[in-house]
Structure formats: structure tokens, C-alpha cells
Design a protein around this motif. Structure first.
Motif, short mmCIF file in Angstrom:
data_model
loop_
_atom_site.label_atom_id
_atom_site.label_comp_id
_atom_site.label_asym_id
_atom_site.label_seq_id
_atom_site.Cartn_x
_atom_site.Cartn_y
_atom_site.Cartn_z
N GLN A 1 64.87 -26.02 -27.68
CA GLN A 1 63.28 -25.77 -28.01
C GLN A 1 62.63 -24.57 -27.96
O GLN A 1 63.31 -23.84 -26.72
CB GLN A 1 62.66 -26.29 -27.35
CG GLN A 1 62.96 -28.25 -28.02
CD GLN A 1 61.91 -29.19 -27.23
OE1 GLN A 1 61.17 -28.80 -25.87
NE2 GLN A 1 61.56 -30.12 -28.25
N SER B 1 52.64 -22.38 -31.19
CA SER B 1 53.91 -22.76 -31.88
C SER B 1 54.36 -22.63 -33.28
O SER B 1 54.15 -22.18 -34.37
CB SER B 1 53.22 -24.45 -32.27
OG SER B 1 54.72 -25.57 -33.05
N ASN C 1 56.17 -24.45 -35.36
CA ASN C 1 55.57 -25.82 -35.99
C ASN C 1 54.14 -25.82 -37.19
O ASN C 1 53.31 -26.17 -36.45
CB ASN C 1 56.00 -27.03 -35.46
CG ASN C 1 57.33 -27.70 -34.99
OD1 ASN C 1 58.30 -26.58 -36.25
ND2 ASN C 1 57.68 -27.48 -34.06
N GLU C 2 54.28 -25.96 -38.18
CA GLU C 2 53.48 -25.85 -38.85
C GLU C 2 52.55 -27.37 -39.09
O GLU C 2 53.74 -28.65 -38.90
CB GLU C 2 53.69 -25.99 -40.69
CG GLU C 2 52.63 -25.63 -41.51
CD GLU C 2 53.41 -25.20 -42.81
OE1 GLU C 2 51.86 -26.11 -43.60
OE2 GLU C 2 53.60 -25.45 -43.72
N ALA D 1 51.39 -28.32 -36.08
CA ALA D 1 50.92 -28.91 -34.93
C ALA D 1 50.29 -28.70 -34.09
O ALA D 1 49.60 -26.73 -34.12
CB ALA D 1 52.33 -27.63 -34.15
N VAL E 1 52.74 -33.71 -34.52
CA VAL E 1 53.78 -32.65 -34.73
C VAL E 1 53.89 -32.20 -33.81
O VAL E 1 53.42 -31.51 -32.69
CB VAL E 1 53.10 -31.46 -35.89
CG1 VAL E 1 54.07 -30.64 -36.06
CG2 VAL E 1 52.41 -32.23 -37.57
N SER E 2 55.62 -32.37 -33.28
CA SER E 2 55.61 -31.49 -32.15
C SER E 2 55.46 -30.10 -31.94
O SER E 2 55.41 -29.17 -33.02
CB SER E 2 57.35 -31.29 -32.33
OG SER E 2 57.99 -30.74 -31.43
N TRP E 3 55.32 -30.13 -30.70
CA TRP E 3 54.68 -27.61 -30.10
C TRP E 3 55.40 -27.54 -30.31
O TRP E 3 55.47 -26.41 -30.51
CB TRP E 3 53.67 -28.49 -28.90
CG TRP E 3 53.04 -27.16 -28.54
CD1 TRP E 3 53.15 -27.03 -27.82
CD2 TRP E 3 52.29 -27.18 -29.47
NE1 TRP E 3 51.97 -25.91 -27.42
CE2 TRP E 3 51.66 -25.76 -28.34
CE3 TRP E 3 51.41 -27.18 -30.47
CZ2 TRP E 3 50.71 -24.68 -28.94
CZ3 TRP E 3 50.39 -25.89 -30.67
CH2 TRP E 3 49.68 -24.94 -30.00
N LYS F 1 59.68 -26.16 -31.00
CA LYS F 1 60.43 -26.10 -32.68
C LYS F 1 61.49 -26.31 -31.83
O LYS F 1 62.31 -25.97 -31.55
CB LYS F 1 60.20 -24.77 -32.76
CG LYS F 1 61.22 -24.70 -34.09
CD LYS F 1 60.83 -25.57 -35.46
CE LYS F 1 61.61 -25.03 -36.75
NZ LYS F 1 61.47 -25.89 -37.83
N ASP F 2 62.72 -28.20 -32.58
CA ASP F 2 63.91 -27.95 -31.76
C ASP F 2 64.04 -27.45 -32.84
O ASP F 2 64.15 -27.18 -33.40
CB ASP F 2 64.30 -29.53 -32.36
CG ASP F 2 63.33 -30.81 -31.55
OD1 ASP F 2 62.74 -30.80 -30.45
OD2 ASP F 2 62.62 -31.72 -31.69
#
Length: 119
Positions: A11, A94, A96-97, A99, A106-108, A110-111
Motif C-alpha cells: 500500500q 490519502s 483514495n478519493e 478517504a 474508504v481505505s486510507w 491505497k492498495d
């Protein structure tokens, strides 16, 4: 009986440049309770690398449990982990939009997709 599999996770997240020294110090003295919660829920061989030119934190770990979503939820319910995240989230941005922070909907972090592995 559940079969345990090892899953590798990578991540990324951006570290605010002004927070670098504090972030490094915090992780040099990681809280034992936070580490214990990770271990209880199948997280092993965990490392975070830093790429200064892009202020990029790169997290790598192995998940050894059988229900990743349930274990991540349980980690997010751990009080000491939530206090840790309150400190670290303010040091990060983050990718991720939507987050809002660690443990949110929403995941903090990014995978990243694994595109190659040599075993």
C-alpha cells in the motif's frame, strides 16, 4: 476449520513533508499494543519504506489469517490502534478519493496491484 493462507499486501500513502521527523520518531517507538493488535489479526513481516522525492510511504506486509476484511475491521476497533491512527493520519494524505482517515468506509492507504513476483 479455516485454512490459513499468506497474502502479500502493498500500500502507499503520501507523508506530509513537515511531518517526516515526527513520523519517523513515532515509528521508531511503535506502541506495543498497536503491534500486538496487528499480530493478533494476522499481520506479519510488516515494513514501511519512505521515498523522499515524492514523500511516499510504501507499506508491505503479509496477511496470514483467513478473513482479511474481518481482521481489518477488528484492528480498526482496537482503542490503542485508533489513538495511534489519530496521530498518524494527520501526518498523511490519502490517494483514495473520499478517504476520511484510517478505519473509515474508504481505505486510507491505497492498495497496489502486484504485477510481478519471483518465488
Amino acid at each position: 476449520m479455516s485454512i490459513t493462507h499468506t497474502q502479500r499486501i502493498c500500500q502507499i500513502i503520501k507523508l506530509k513533508p513537515e511531518a517526516e521527523a515526527e513520523y519517523r520518531d513515532l515509528h521508531a517507538h511503535a506502541w506495543p499494543g498497536v503491534l500486538a493488535a496487528l499480530q493478533r489479526h494476522g499481520i506479519a513481516d510488516y515494513s514501511i519504506h519512505y521515498y523522499p522525492p515524492l514523500h511516499l510511504l510504501i507499506s508491505n506486509f503479509k496477511y496470514t489469517g483467513s478473513d482479511y476484511e474481518a481482521d481489518m475491521k477488528a484492528i480498526g476497533e482496537d482503542e490503542e490502534t485508533r489513538r495511534w491512527w489519530k496521530l498518524t493520519d494527520g501526518m498523511q494524505e490519502s490517494f483514495n478519493e473520499g478517504a476520511q482517515g484510517s478505519g473509515g468506509d474508504v481505505s486510507w492507504w491505497k492498495d497496489l496491484e502486484e504485477v510481478f513476483r519471483m518465488v
